[in-house]
Design a protein around this motif. Structure first.
Motif, PDB file in Angstrom:
ATOM      1  N   GLY A  42       0.786  -1.225   0.198  1.00 35.98           N
ATOM      2  CA  GLY A  42       0.097   0.094  -0.144  1.00 35.98           C
ATOM      3  C   GLY A  42       0.928   1.162   0.006  1.00 35.98           C
ATOM      4  N   GLN A  43       2.131   1.188  -0.134  1.00 33.26           N
ATOM      5  CA  GLN A  43       3.072   2.241  -0.281  1.00 33.26           C
ATOM      6  C   GLN A  43       2.416   3.268  -1.219  1.00 33.26           C
ATOM      7  OE1 GLN A  43       7.069   1.392  -1.594  1.00 33.26           O
ATOM      8  NE2 GLN A  43       7.135   3.285  -2.599  1.00 33.26           N
ATOM      9  N   GLY A  44       2.038   4.611  -0.546  1.00 31.42           N
ATOM     10  CA  GLY A  44       1.590   5.818  -1.396  1.00 31.42           C
ATOM     11  C   GLY A  44       0.187   5.736  -1.961  1.00 31.42           C
ATOM     12  N   VAL A  45      -0.373   4.417  -1.735  1.00 28.53           N
ATOM     13  CA  VAL A  45      -2.009   4.364  -2.358  1.00 28.53           C
ATOM     14  C   VAL A  45      -3.023   5.482  -2.154  1.00 28.53           C
ATOM     15  CG1 VAL A  45      -3.995   2.963  -2.644  1.00 28.53           C
ATOM     16  CG2 VAL A  45      -1.719   1.741  -2.785  1.00 28.53           C
ATOM     17  N   ARG A  47      -2.295   8.346  -1.257  1.00 31.54           N
ATOM     18  CA  ARG A  47      -1.936   9.589  -2.214  1.00 31.54           C
ATOM     19  C   ARG A  47      -2.224   9.492  -3.363  1.00 31.54           C
ATOM     20  NH1 ARG A  47       2.848  10.878  -4.172  1.00 31.54           N
ATOM     21  NH2 ARG A  47       3.750   9.115  -2.962  1.00 31.54           N
ATOM     22  N   THR A  48      -1.774   8.453  -4.067  1.00 33.11           N
ATOM     23  CA  THR A  48      -1.811   8.477  -5.411  1.00 33.11           C
ATOM     24  C   THR A  48      -2.764   7.710  -6.137  1.00 33.11           C
ATOM     25  OG1 THR A  48      -0.366   6.515  -5.664  1.00 33.11           O
ATOM     26  CG2 THR A  48       0.973   8.294  -5.407  1.00 33.11           C
ATOM     27  N   GLY A  49      -3.432   6.787  -5.355  1.00 29.62           N
ATOM     28  CA  GLY A  49      -4.375   5.807  -6.129  1.00 29.62           C
ATOM     29  C   GLY A  49      -4.082   4.781  -6.686  1.00 29.62           C
ATOM     30  N   GLU A  50      -2.767   4.500  -6.747  1.00 30.75           N
ATOM     31  CA  GLU A  50      -2.089   3.481  -7.361  1.00 30.75           C
ATOM     32  C   GLU A  50      -1.094   2.623  -6.649  1.00 30.75           C
ATOM     33  OE1 GLU A  50      -0.537   4.652 -11.135  1.00 30.75           O
ATOM     34  OE2 GLU A  50      -2.416   5.054 -12.119  1.00 30.75           O
ATOM     35  N   ARG A  77      -5.749 -26.773  -1.975  1.00 30.64           N
ATOM     36  CA  ARG A  77      -6.392 -25.756  -2.297  1.00 30.64           C
ATOM     37  C   ARG A  77      -5.694 -24.486  -1.940  1.00 30.64           C
ATOM     38  NH1 ARG A  77     -12.651 -25.861  -0.379  1.00 30.64           N
ATOM     39  NH2 ARG A  77     -12.439 -24.070  -1.773  1.00 30.64           N
ATOM     40  N   VAL A  78      -5.982 -23.509  -2.700  1.00 28.65           N
ATOM     41  CA  VAL A  78      -5.170 -22.353  -2.178  1.00 28.65           C
ATOM     42  C   VAL A  78      -6.277 -21.041  -2.622  1.00 28.65           C
ATOM     43  CG1 VAL A  78      -3.526 -20.519  -3.125  1.00 28.65           C
ATOM     44  CG2 VAL A  78      -2.904 -23.162  -3.320  1.00 28.65           C
ATOM     45  N   ARG A  79      -6.144 -20.154  -1.309  1.00 29.59           N
ATOM     46  CA  ARG A  79      -7.081 -19.039  -1.661  1.00 29.59           C
ATOM     47  C   ARG A  79      -6.006 -17.888  -1.237  1.00 29.59           C
ATOM     48  NH1 ARG A  79     -12.495 -17.582   1.927  1.00 29.59           N
ATOM     49  NH2 ARG A  79     -13.354 -15.864   0.454  1.00 29.59           N
ATOM     50  N   PHE A  80      -6.124 -16.890  -2.308  1.00 30.11           N
ATOM     51  CA  PHE A  80      -5.186 -15.719  -2.268  1.00 30.11           C
ATOM     52  C   PHE A  80      -6.359 -14.640  -1.785  1.00 30.11           C
ATOM     53  CE2 PHE A  80      -1.482 -13.597  -3.138  1.00 30.11           C
ATOM     54  CZ  PHE A  80      -1.709 -12.138  -3.153  1.00 30.11           C
ATOM     55  N   VAL A  81      -6.333 -13.867  -0.882  1.00 31.75           N
ATOM     56  CA  VAL A  81      -7.265 -12.737  -0.427  1.00 31.75           C
ATOM     57  C   VAL A  81      -6.543 -11.545  -0.326  1.00 31.75           C
ATOM     58  CG1 VAL A  81      -8.710 -11.858   1.400  1.00 31.75           C
ATOM     59  CG2 VAL A  81      -8.978 -14.406   0.679  1.00 31.75           C
ATOM     60  N   ALA A  82      -6.997 -10.397  -0.902  1.00 27.84           N
ATOM     61  CA  ALA A  82      -6.382  -9.347  -0.851  1.00 27.84           C
ATOM     62  C   ALA A  82      -7.291  -8.204  -0.306  1.00 27.84           C
ATOM     63  CB  ALA A  82      -5.832  -8.794  -2.289  1.00 27.84           C
ATOM     64  N   THR A  83      -6.833  -7.262   0.568  1.00 19.33           N
ATOM     65  CA  THR A  83      -7.677  -6.229   1.156  1.00 19.33           C
ATOM     66  C   THR A  83      -7.271  -4.833   0.954  1.00 19.33           C
ATOM     67  OG1 THR A  83      -6.135  -6.528   3.107  1.00 19.33           O
ATOM     68  CG2 THR A  83      -8.003  -7.907   3.064  1.00 19.33           C
ATOM     69  N   SER A  84      -7.122  -4.019   1.723  1.00 18.83           N
ATOM     70  CA  SER A  84      -7.543  -2.437   1.620  1.00 18.83           C
ATOM     71  C   SER A  84      -6.733  -1.859   0.706  1.00 18.83           C
ATOM     72  CB  SER A  84      -7.074  -1.915   3.035  1.00 18.83           C
ATOM     73  OG  SER A  84      -7.245  -0.553   2.860  1.00 18.83           O
ATOM     74  N   ASP A  88      -8.440  -0.240  -3.349  1.00 16.34           N
ATOM     75  CA  ASP A  88      -8.178   1.372  -3.300  1.00 16.34           C
ATOM     76  C   ASP A  88      -7.302   1.551  -4.726  1.00 16.34           C
ATOM     77  OD1 ASP A  88      -9.645   1.686  -1.066  1.00 16.34           O
ATOM     78  OD2 ASP A  88      -7.636   2.181   0.122  1.00 16.34           O
ATOM     79  N   ALA A  89      -6.969   0.592  -5.339  1.00 12.12           N
ATOM     80  CA  ALA A  89      -5.655   0.875  -6.732  1.00 12.12           C
ATOM     81  C   ALA A  89      -6.288   0.817  -7.656  1.00 12.12           C
ATOM     82  CB  ALA A  89      -4.559  -0.182  -6.280  1.00 12.12           C
ATOM     83  N   ARG A  90      -5.891   1.783  -8.804  1.00  8.27           N
ATOM     84  CA  ARG A  90      -6.523   1.959 -10.157  1.00  8.27           C
ATOM     85  C   ARG A  90      -5.843   0.619 -10.962  1.00  8.27           C
ATOM     86  NH1 ARG A  90      -6.348   7.656  -8.888  1.00  8.27           N
ATOM     87  NH2 ARG A  90      -4.203   7.641  -9.850  1.00  8.27           N
ATOM     88  N   ASN A  91      -4.637   0.558 -10.399  1.00  6.41           N
ATOM     89  CA  ASN A  91      -3.866  -0.372 -11.370  1.00  6.41           C
ATOM     90  C   ASN A  91      -3.443  -1.854 -10.966  1.00  6.41           C
ATOM     91  OD1 ASN A  91      -2.344   0.586  -9.452  1.00  6.41           O
ATOM     92  ND2 ASN A  91      -0.510   0.407 -10.518  1.00  6.41           N
TER      93      ASN A  91
END
Length: 316
Positions: A42-45, A47-50, A77-84, A88-91
């Motif tokens: 989340g470095q800079g997200v 502020r930059t949104g990316e 089985r594998v589950r990859f969960v991403a959060t905050s 928030d990121a456009r890219n």
């Protein structure tokens, strides 16, 4: 019935974590491998949104390491969960493509509500054996903090856009943080807590349970540990004032002093002041609301079982 071997990955704003475990049909979890890397996705997200290119590179490198460990363990089985940060990121598609190439599974970007449910399930199993509900589970991450109230299941939950990375980037720029910076950060957190309290009746809390790196670090400080010891931190019950004192010490300490603390992961040195500040504000608000309703909350419980355990159990 033979237990299922599963691999759960939780990718948050500050860290990426892996749990490989055997889970049986009754929901019993046997941990085989648990690891964490601080990648600061989340470095800079805020502020930059990316997602920053260097943050993406760090995170995908850790994902490839995890993929090798998962293959070696023979997880079914594998589950990859991403959060905050990813929410928030456009890219974020670039991140999704990299994870799928490394692991062969897609990224699940979960909502704050879903994050709360998984954290509650993972945290309350062991805690419920020794403490009474309702439980208020607080999962304090890098970009968001989830508050989840319930006993056997979730009664109410809310996700606040406050966390150790987000508050550091938004407010705490000096070393050590200035009084004005601390005051601004506290005001920000309190405003979010005012909103959160309209969704979650904090006054009903019988046991306050804290999860994730900022909180476990504060607990290690309060326990006086010379180095981090997971078995001492897990299920630790500490007086409210002892936890608040440790929060204050970590907020006010210069960076060099924090870096010398043996229990503090190097990847948290720059953000622990904000994490401790958020935790102190949550504790203070919950204690006050419980007292206003005629109750008393005198201790805080820390759990090393969290959203990772919830993700693993969801695959049973």
């Amino acid at each position: 019935m033979t237990p299922s071997r599963v691999a759960a990955i939780d990718c948050g704003t500050n860290s990426i974590r892996l749990l490989v475990a055997d889970v049986d049909a009754a929901g019993n979890l046997t941990e085989l491998d648990r690891r964490m890397e601080v990648v600061r996705l989340g470095q800079g997200v805020d502020r930059t949104g990316e997602l920053a290119p260097e943050a993406l590179a760090r995170t995908l490198a850790a994902t490839r390491q995890y993929a090798a460990a998962i293959e070696a363990a023979g997880a079914q089985r594998v589950r990859f969960v991403a959060t905050s940060a990813t929410r928030d990121a456009r890219n974020r598609d670039e991140f999704f493509d990299g994870v799928r190439a490394a692991l062969g599974v897609g990224v699940e970007v979960i909502t704050g509500a879903e994050e709360a449910q998984l954290s509650f399930r993972g945290a309350t199993g062991a805690v419920a054996e020794a403490h009474a509900g309702p439980f208020l589970v607080v999962d304090l991450g890098g970009g968001s903090t989830e508050l989840v109230l319930g006993t056997g299941s979730v009664d109410a939950s809310v996700s606040m856009d406050v966390g150790s990375v987000r508050m550091t980037e938004r407010h705490l720029h000096s070393d050590p943080p200035s009084a004005a910076e601390i005051a601004a950060a506290r005001a920000d957190v309190r405003a979010h807590l005012d909103d959160a309290a309209r969704a979650v009746p904090l006054a009903k809390t019988a046991t306050l349970v804290g999860l994730a790196g900022s909180i476990t670090t504060v607990t290690a400080h309060a326990l006086g540990l010379p180095e981090y010891r997971r078995e001492r931190v897990n299920q630790a019950e500490l007086p409210v004032q002892a936890v608040l004192d440790s929060c204050a010490a970590l907020v006010e300490a210069p960076r060099a002093e924090r870096a010398a603390m043996g229990f503090l992961h190097p990847g948290r040195v720059d953000v622990i002041a904000a994490g401790a500040l958020v935790w102190s504000e949550v504790i203070t608000r919950v204690v006050a609301d419980v007292a206003a309703a005629g109750g008393s909350l005198t201790s805080v419980v820390t759990s090393e079982h969290d959203i990772l355990d919830g993700i693993a159990l969801s695959m049973a």
